[in-house]
Design an enzyme around this catalytic site. Structure first.
Site, PDB file in Angstrom:
ATOM      1  N   LYS A 222       0.062   4.248  -0.250  1.00  0.00           N
ATOM      2  CA  LYS A 222      -0.597   5.435   0.324  1.00  0.00           C
ATOM      3  C   LYS A 222      -0.409   6.643  -0.610  1.00  0.00           C
ATOM      4  O   LYS A 222      -0.422   6.476  -1.821  1.00  0.00           O
ATOM      5  CB  LYS A 222      -0.076   5.709   1.732  1.00  0.00           C
TER       6      LYS A 222
ATOM      7  N   ASN B 278       0.870  -1.182   0.000  1.00  0.00           N
ATOM      8  CA  ASN B 278       0.000   0.000   0.000  1.00  0.00           C
ATOM      9  C   ASN B 278       0.903   1.227   0.000  1.00  0.00           C
ATOM     10  O   ASN B 278       1.502   1.555   1.022  1.00  0.00           O
ATOM     11  CB  ASN B 278      -0.881  -0.027   1.256  1.00  0.00           C
TER      12      ASN B 278
ATOM     13  N   SER C  35       3.320  -2.423  10.290  1.00  0.00           N
ATOM     14  CA  SER C  35       4.762  -2.382  10.558  1.00  0.00           C
ATOM     15  C   SER C  35       5.502  -3.666  10.175  1.00  0.00           C
ATOM     16  O   SER C  35       6.462  -4.061  10.845  1.00  0.00           O
ATOM     17  CB  SER C  35       5.028  -2.032  12.032  1.00  0.00           C
TER      18      SER C  35
ATOM     19  N   GLY D 262       2.281   1.969  10.785  1.00  0.00           N
ATOM     20  CA  GLY D 262       3.226   3.080  10.682  1.00  0.00           C
ATOM     21  C   GLY D 262       3.901   3.451  11.995  1.00  0.00           C
ATOM     22  O   GLY D 262       4.532   4.506  12.086  1.00  0.00           O
TER      23      GLY D 262
ATOM     24  N   GLU E 219      -5.391  -5.548  10.357  1.00  0.00           N
ATOM     25  CA  GLU E 219      -4.429  -4.479  10.599  1.00  0.00           C
ATOM     26  C   GLU E 219      -4.763  -3.779  11.917  1.00  0.00           C
ATOM     27  O   GLU E 219      -5.645  -2.891  11.946  1.00  0.00           O
ATOM     28  CB  GLU E 219      -4.482  -3.442   9.474  1.00  0.00           C
TER      29      GLU E 219
ATOM     30  N   HIS F  65      -9.436   0.736   4.677  1.00  0.00           N
ATOM     31  CA  HIS F  65      -8.180   0.976   5.398  1.00  0.00           C
ATOM     32  C   HIS F  65      -8.449   1.920   6.573  1.00  0.00           C
ATOM     33  O   HIS F  65      -9.280   2.831   6.460  1.00  0.00           O
ATOM     34  CB  HIS F  65      -7.135   1.577   4.444  1.00  0.00           C
TER      35      HIS F  65
ATOM     36  N   GLU G 226      -6.938   4.393   7.638  1.00  0.00           N
ATOM     37  CA  GLU G 226      -6.765   5.822   7.324  1.00  0.00           C
ATOM     38  C   GLU G 226      -7.984   6.372   6.589  1.00  0.00           C
ATOM     39  O   GLU G 226      -8.332   7.549   6.756  1.00  0.00           O
ATOM     40  CB  GLU G 226      -5.461   6.025   6.523  1.00  0.00           C
TER      41      GLU G 226
HETATM   42  C1  PEP Z   1      -0.761  -0.046   5.938  1.00  0.00           C
HETATM   43  O1  PEP Z   1      -0.825   1.149   5.657  1.00  0.00           O
HETATM   44  O2  PEP Z   1      -1.646  -0.817   5.555  1.00  0.00           O
HETATM   45  C2  PEP Z   1       0.376  -0.510   6.725  1.00  0.00           C
HETATM   46  C3  PEP Z   1       0.352  -1.747   7.154  1.00  0.00           C
HETATM   47  O3  PEP Z   1       1.379   0.397   6.936  1.00  0.00           O
HETATM   48  P1  PEP Z   1       2.833   0.088   7.615  1.00  0.00           P
HETATM   49  O4  PEP Z   1       3.325  -1.198   7.021  1.00  0.00           O
HETATM   50  O5  PEP Z   1       3.655   1.259   7.262  1.00  0.00           O
HETATM   51  O6  PEP Z   1       2.584  -0.054   9.085  1.00  0.00           O
END
Ligand code: PEP
Length: 252
Positions: free
Chosen positions: A15, A13, A214, A175, A169, A99, A101
């Site tokens: 973003k 992703n 992460s 992040g 998630e 997601h 976000e």
């Molecule tokens: C995500 O945005 O779906 C995500 C898992 O981000 P990160 O790997 O940066 O934590």
């Protein structure tokens, strides 16, 4: 029930990152995807502005390109939005919906996510539906009840392994560099597997459940080796081909 083994999926992703100059990075990922194709499926979801260029760049390789969100309608007066059919037309074969976000910054709720999921499936896109608890929900011991509610309210009545992928998630892990224990990941993924089988019967065994939050090359082996983890949804570490392929190489 013992069916076909689930084929792992590692999805990136991007973003709101990437410009036309990023074509060189996705070319490197496409080259790596060729080497890993026997063992793992790879998907990159760039900003919508890059879908068409990336789709052309990776043509002929096993790397798939996807979107990060779609509207629930196929067309209409929705300024700034994109229909699932438009993503498909641009070269996407998959899309992420729900997601955290999007839920946080665009106030999307489970009902919205379900409508988007159905729209994406109608357009023939493989749909990655994200669910996960906040830090407050985990601390309150409400992780599984929140997951159950999101599962129940965000997912359509019918789905199979081609149309649907779930991404667990934990919001607090995205992040932040924080990750749950493998016991916690196994608990949620095992719970999700049961929910999938109850709702979708034999297809529920075949639908993949990704872990996201992460994931880095350094922790991928531990996370991806956990029961019922069928791959990863990767944010920050998907922007660099070396890191993204390093995560996928866990299946090498
Ligand atoms: C995500 O945005 O779906 C995500 C898992 O981000 P990160 O790997 O940066 O934590």
């Amino acid at each position: 029930m013992a069916g076909e083994p689930r084929r792992p999926l590692v999805a990136g992703n991007w973003k709101m990152n990437g410009l036309m100059t990023s074509v060189s990075e996705v070319s490197k990922i496409a080259a790596g995807a060729r080497d890993l194709a026997q063992r793992v499926e790879l998907l990159v979801c760039p900003p919508a502005t890059l879908i068409a260029a990336f789709a052309v760049t990776v043509r002929g390789s096993p790397l798939r390109i996807g979107g990060q969100d779609c509207h629930s309608e196929a067309r209409g007066a929705f300024t700034g939005d994109l229909a699932a059919e438009m993503l498909k037309d641009a070269g996407a074969s998959a899309v992420i919906v729900g997601h955290s976000e999007r839920r946080r910054y665009h106030d999307e709720n489970d009902t919205d996510v379900r409508a988007k999921t159905m729209a994406a499936m109608r357009a023939g896109l493989m749909t990655i539906v994200c669910i996960g608890e906040t830090r407050a929900e985990r601390e309150a011991g409400a992780t599984l009840s929140r997951i159950e509610q999101q599962f129940h309210d965000s997912l359509p009545v019918a789905a199979d392994e081609k149309s649907l992928v779930i991404a667990y998630e934990p919001v607090w892990a995205i992040g932040t560099g924080l990750i749950p224990t493998t016991a916690d990941v196994a608990e949620v993924h095992g719970f999700l597997r049961k929910q999938l089988v109850t709702r979708y019967r034999s297809a529920g065994e075949a639908i993949r459940i990704l872990y996201g939050g992460s994931v880095k090359p350094v922790n991928a082996k531990e996370l991806l080796g956990t029961a019922n983890v069928d791959g990863a949804l990767v944010g920050g570490a998907s922007l660099k081909a070396e890191d993204f392929l390093g995560i996928a190489a866990t299946y090498g």
